[in-house]
Design an enzyme around this catalytic site. Structure first.
Site, PDB file in Angstrom:
ATOM      1  N   HIS A 111      -0.025   0.695   1.857  1.00 51.58           N
ATOM      2  CA  HIS A 111      -0.121  -0.095   0.627  1.00 51.58           C
ATOM      3  C   HIS A 111      -0.334  -1.543   1.092  1.00 51.58           C
ATOM      4  O   HIS A 111       0.214  -1.944   2.131  1.00 51.58           O
ATOM      5  CB  HIS A 111       1.174  -0.104  -0.179  1.00 51.58           C
ATOM      6  CG  HIS A 111       1.658   1.237  -0.618  1.00 51.58           C
ATOM      7  ND1 HIS A 111       2.445   2.023   0.168  1.00 51.58           N
ATOM      8  CD2 HIS A 111       1.509   1.900  -1.785  1.00 51.58           C
ATOM      9  CE1 HIS A 111       2.746   3.137  -0.480  1.00 51.58           C
ATOM     10  NE2 HIS A 111       2.183   3.094  -1.675  1.00 51.58           N
ATOM     11  N   ASP A 114       2.744  -3.271   2.280  1.00 49.03           N
ATOM     12  CA  ASP A 114       3.443  -2.726   3.449  1.00 49.03           C
ATOM     13  C   ASP A 114       3.057  -3.555   4.664  1.00 49.03           C
ATOM     14  O   ASP A 114       3.860  -3.755   5.574  1.00 49.03           O
ATOM     15  CB  ASP A 114       2.997  -1.294   3.800  1.00 49.03           C
ATOM     16  CG  ASP A 114       3.219  -0.299   2.688  1.00 49.03           C
ATOM     17  OD1 ASP A 114       4.094  -0.539   1.849  1.00 49.03           O
ATOM     18  OD2 ASP A 114       2.502   0.725   2.679  1.00 49.03           O
TER      19      ASP A 114
HETATM   20  C1  XLS Z   1       5.352   8.207  -4.086  1.00 47.99           C
HETATM   21  C2  XLS Z   1       4.008   8.384  -3.557  1.00 47.99           C
HETATM   22  C3  XLS Z   1       3.452   7.193  -2.795  1.00 47.99           C
HETATM   23  C4  XLS Z   1       1.959   7.325  -2.651  1.00 47.99           C
HETATM   24  C5  XLS Z   1       1.255   6.065  -2.302  1.00 47.99           C
HETATM   25  O1  XLS Z   1       5.997   9.141  -4.514  1.00 47.99           O
HETATM   26  O2  XLS Z   1       3.968   9.530  -2.779  1.00 47.99           O
HETATM   27  O3  XLS Z   1       4.078   7.066  -1.570  1.00 47.99           O
HETATM   28  O4  XLS Z   1       1.639   8.284  -1.714  1.00 47.99           O
HETATM   29  O5  XLS Z   1       1.427   5.096  -3.250  1.00 47.99           O
END
Ligand code: XLS
Ligand code: NI
Ligand code: NI
Length: 446
Positions: A111, A114
């Site tokens: 993200h 991140d």
């Molecule tokens: C949350 C999601 C998230 C997505 C990316 O439950 O899995 O981690 O994979 O935003």
């Protein structure tokens, strides 16, 4: 044969004493080695590396310190030690690429925030992203590690409490648009192969205060703008929607594979958008992961997967590392004949437990997950090639292969014809579905 990855360190080594993880085979007693994942091994015409396209999730592995609603984080990451967001981001990226190259994963996923902490306004955030993506570019070049997908975090910041693309307030929708634009720029700059939308707040907490139709219309509009922008910048990859039925919202619009496919078709997005399916999201939706895979494959919509597993006694997204080979065999029995992903791979959207606090645990977790997939691949391939599994399944449908059954499939019969056929043949002969036999085949090949 040793894996191809070249370990890339920054100024210092974060995972000291842990070497590059190699394939040593089943007989090895070395806990820091692969027993099944041999990236060079050929299975059904592709290497294991090509089959899985494993990716490391930046958020769980390098950001999440284990905080939960009952207590703070427990993991003392040695790469988050300063108050300077730029320094922190650089250190974290050094640690990330050290880990990714030591474990030998060809890809990573992130993200936007991140990579580096969000700034106080859009301009500062953009500046930070420009800085850290310059650094990421260097790291990618030095290591050969590639970006499987990027995404924007449109759920953590309080401004998104009522949604991002589905927010009832246009000001928030526009802000989300600005953020997605920057995340797309970052993804494109890094040669990202795909771009993900996961809508944790794209949904509602109460239908009483929600105009669902308006929110979904707006969401489709939002996705069209994102797609048009990225295409205009030359982005050739796929966009993925990641279904999840709930959490953090009570109800999320991207509920499951079938719901998302219906949405994409309705709003003319299905050519550019595919699905990123997550194991634990499938189970939260009341499905098996295999069900979700099959729905996607049958609609030619399987873009990528987020690998993890839930806990059968808990009703939330526990994001544990995959380790159930039996379940993975069932998943691979769907994936293998489908001939892979539409652009994606296997991203470990999984985290070590809050009380798994050693840096080594991150290695054990990924070794376990990669080995579980690898073993399941071998078993599934063996079943497909050497067992009667496929032929037994086909046999259940053989009444459609010839005669009137075939005519029916080809649209040559009327309801009147069915009546005549039924009158002639009388009560159909009972045919067993042989579920136990099918289940036994898996155990026989494990
Ligand atoms: C949350 C999601 C998230 C997505 C990316 O439950 O899995 O981690 O994979 O935003
Ligand atoms: Ni996910
Ligand atoms: Ni998830």
């Amino acid at each position: 044969m040793s894996n191809n990855a070249k370990v890339v360190l920054g100024d210092k080594e974060y995972f000291k004493g842990i070497p590059k993880i190699e394939f040593e085979g089943k007989q090895s007693k070395n806990l820091m080695a692969f027993k099944w994942y041999d990236e060079h091994k050929l299975v059904a015409g592709k290497t294991m590396k090509e089959h899985f396209r494993f990716a490391i999730a930046y958020w769980h592995s390098f950001c999440g310190t284990g905080g939960d609603p009952f207590g703070p984080g427990t993991k003392n990451f040695p790469w988050t030690t300063t108050a300077d967001p730029y320094q922190n981001a650089t250190d974290k990226m050094d640690a990330a690429f050290e880990f990714i190259t030591k474990i030998g994963a060809p890809f990573y996923c992130f993200h936007d925030f991140d990579l580096i902490e969000e700034g106080g306004n859009l301009i500062e955030s953009k500046k930070r992203l420009d800085f850290i993506t310059d650094y990421a570019l260097e790291k990618q070049k030095a290591s050969g590690v590639k970006l499987l997908w990027g995404t924007a975090n449109l759920f953590s910041n309080p401004r998104y409490m009522n949604g991002a693309g589905t927010n009832p307030d246009f000001e928030v929708v526009a802000y989300a648009g600005a953020q997605v634009r920057n995340a797309l720029d970052a993804t494109i700059k890094l040669g990202g192969e795909n771009y993900v939308f996961w809508g944790g707040r794209e949904g509602y907490m109460s239908l009483l205060n929600t105009d669902m139709k308006r929110e979904l219309d707006n969401f489709a509009q939002f996705l069209h703008l994102a797609k048009d922008y990225a295409r205009a910048q030359g982005f050739k990859g796929n966009f993925f929607i990641e279904p999840k039925p709930a959490e953090p919202s009570k109800h999320q619009y991207d509920f499951d594979a079938a719901t998302v496919i219906g949405f994409l078709n309705k709003y003319d997005l299905a050519d550019d958008f595919k699905l990123n399916l997550e194991v634990n999201h499938a189970t939260l939706a009341g499905h098996t992961f295999t069900h979700e895979l099959q729905v996607a494959v049958d609609n030619n919509m399987l873009g990528s997967i987020d690998a993890n597993r839930g806990d059968y006694q808990n009703g939330w997204d526990t994001d544990q590392f995959p380790n159930n080979v039996n379940e993975l065999v069932e998943a691979l029995l769907v994936l293998l004949p489908a001939k892979g992903f539409l652009g994606g791979g296997v991203n470990f959207d999984a985290k070590t437990r809050r009380n798994s606090t050693d840096l080594e645990d991150l290695f054990y977790a990924h070794i376990g997950g990669m080995d579980a997939f690898a073993k399941a691949l071998l078993v599934a391939n063996d079943i497909l090639e050497n067992s009667p599994y496929l032929s037994l399944r086909e046999k259940r449908y053989n009444s459609f292969d010839a005669g009137k059954g075939k005519d029916f499939t080809e649209g040559k019969l009327s309801l009147q014809d069915l009546s005549e056929f039924a009158a002639q043949h009388g009560e159909p002969k009972q045919r067993s579905a042989q579920q136990e036999l099918f289940e036994n085949i898996i155990n026989q090949y494990l």
